[in-house]
Scaffold this motif. Structure first.
Motif, PDB file in Angstrom:
ATOM      1  N   PHE A 159       0.819  -1.207   0.000  1.00 49.35           N
ATOM      2  CA  PHE A 159       0.000   0.000   0.000  1.00 49.35           C
ATOM      3  C   PHE A 159       0.851   1.255   0.000  1.00 49.35           C
ATOM      4  CE2 PHE A 159       0.798   1.256   4.358  1.00 49.35           C
ATOM      5  CZ  PHE A 159       1.161   0.077   4.966  1.00 49.35           C
ATOM      6  N   ASN A 198       5.525   3.198  -4.257  1.00 53.65           N
ATOM      7  CA  ASN A 198       5.473   4.376  -5.117  1.00 53.65           C
ATOM      8  C   ASN A 198       5.620   3.968  -6.590  1.00 53.65           C
ATOM      9  OD1 ASN A 198       5.632   6.967  -6.187  1.00 53.65           O
ATOM     10  ND2 ASN A 198       7.827   7.092  -5.826  1.00 53.65           N
ATOM     11  N   THR A 226       4.107   3.995 -11.946  1.00 61.07           N
ATOM     12  CA  THR A 226       3.712   4.363 -10.600  1.00 61.07           C
ATOM     13  C   THR A 226       2.616   3.423 -10.119  1.00 61.07           C
ATOM     14  OG1 THR A 226       2.180   5.980 -11.536  1.00 61.07           O
ATOM     15  CG2 THR A 226       4.317   6.795 -10.814  1.00 61.07           C
ATOM     16  N   TRP A 227       2.583   3.173  -8.842  1.00 57.73           N
ATOM     17  CA  TRP A 227       1.617   2.219  -8.297  1.00 57.73           C
ATOM     18  C   TRP A 227       0.191   2.756  -8.385  1.00 57.73           C
ATOM     19  CZ3 TRP A 227       1.827  -2.707  -7.463  1.00 57.73           C
ATOM     20  CH2 TRP A 227       0.853  -3.311  -6.686  1.00 57.73           C
ATOM     21  N   SER A 228       0.029   4.054  -8.299  1.00 58.28           N
ATOM     22  CA  SER A 228      -1.322   4.595  -8.253  1.00 58.28           C
ATOM     23  C   SER A 228      -1.688   5.431  -9.470  1.00 58.28           C
ATOM     24  CB  SER A 228      -1.478   5.461  -7.007  1.00 58.28           C
ATOM     25  OG  SER A 228      -0.527   6.501  -7.017  1.00 58.28           O
ATOM     26  N   GLY A 229      -0.716   6.104 -10.041  1.00 58.73           N
ATOM     27  CA  GLY A 229      -1.066   7.073 -11.068  1.00 58.73           C
ATOM     28  C   GLY A 229      -0.980   6.601 -12.495  1.00 58.73           C
ATOM     29  N   ARG A 276      -0.568  -2.432 -14.175  1.00 54.48           N
ATOM     30  CA  ARG A 276      -0.760  -2.971 -12.818  1.00 54.48           C
ATOM     31  C   ARG A 276      -2.241  -3.124 -12.526  1.00 54.48           C
ATOM     32  NH1 ARG A 276      -3.071   1.177 -13.157  1.00 54.48           N
ATOM     33  NH2 ARG A 276      -2.985   2.995 -11.829  1.00 54.48           N
ATOM     34  N   ASN A 283      -4.222  -3.040  -9.199  1.00 51.93           N
ATOM     35  CA  ASN A 283      -4.095  -2.782  -7.769  1.00 51.93           C
ATOM     36  C   ASN A 283      -4.962  -3.718  -6.937  1.00 51.93           C
ATOM     37  OD1 ASN A 283      -2.340  -0.787  -8.440  1.00 51.93           O
ATOM     38  ND2 ASN A 283      -3.699   0.912  -7.946  1.00 51.93           N
ATOM     39  N   ASN A 288      -2.946  -6.655  -6.580  1.00 48.86           N
ATOM     40  CA  ASN A 288      -1.565  -6.382  -6.154  1.00 48.86           C
ATOM     41  C   ASN A 288      -0.564  -7.029  -7.113  1.00 48.86           C
ATOM     42  OD1 ASN A 288      -2.240  -4.843  -3.911  1.00 48.86           O
ATOM     43  ND2 ASN A 288      -2.416  -6.642  -2.595  1.00 48.86           N
TER      44      ASN A 288
END
Length: 124
Positions: A29, A32, A52-55, A72, A74, A77
């Motif tokens: 979580f 980055n 990036t993991w989120s963007g 990815r 999420n 994971n």
């Protein structure tokens, strides 16, 4: 603690496709950036792709641009590397890595944890 497990490697012919997966567990979580690197026999480990993991921001080595795609999921994971139009020079052990620090990274020093790798062999 975090664990990274790569899968999906194998022996293919030039022009074929493979999709590598990197399943992560633990403290993801706070991740980055996720990266893919590869290491051919007798050579240094080199950057392949990162996101990036989120963007969803991505970057690729020039040698794979237009052929490889990093993505990815999420919810699972998991990070993927779709590899198309494979060439014999893509033969290597492929590693996924995770970076927690702010900023971007394209060298091995920029990443904090690594998987064990998966072998990709492309025959001509």
């Amino acid at each position: 603690q975090v664990q990274l497990v790569e899968s999906g490697g194998g022996l293919v012919q030039a022009g074929d496709s493979l999709r590598l997966s990197c399943a992560t567990s633990g403290r993801t979580f706070a991740a980055n950036v996720m990266g893919w690197f590869r290491q051919a026999p007798g050579k240094d480990r080199e950057f392949v792709a990162a996101c990036t993991w989120s963007g969803g921001t991505t970057d690729y080595a020039d040698s794979v641009k237009g052929r490889f795609t990093i993505s990815r999921d999420n919810a699972k994971n998991t990070v993927y590397l779709q590899m198309n139009s494979l060439k014999p020079e893509d033969t290597a052990v492929y590693y996924c890595a995770i970076r927690y620090r702010a900023g971007w990274g394209v060298t091995t020093y920029d990443y904090d944890y690594w998987g064990q790798g998966t072998q990709v062999t492309v025959s001509s």
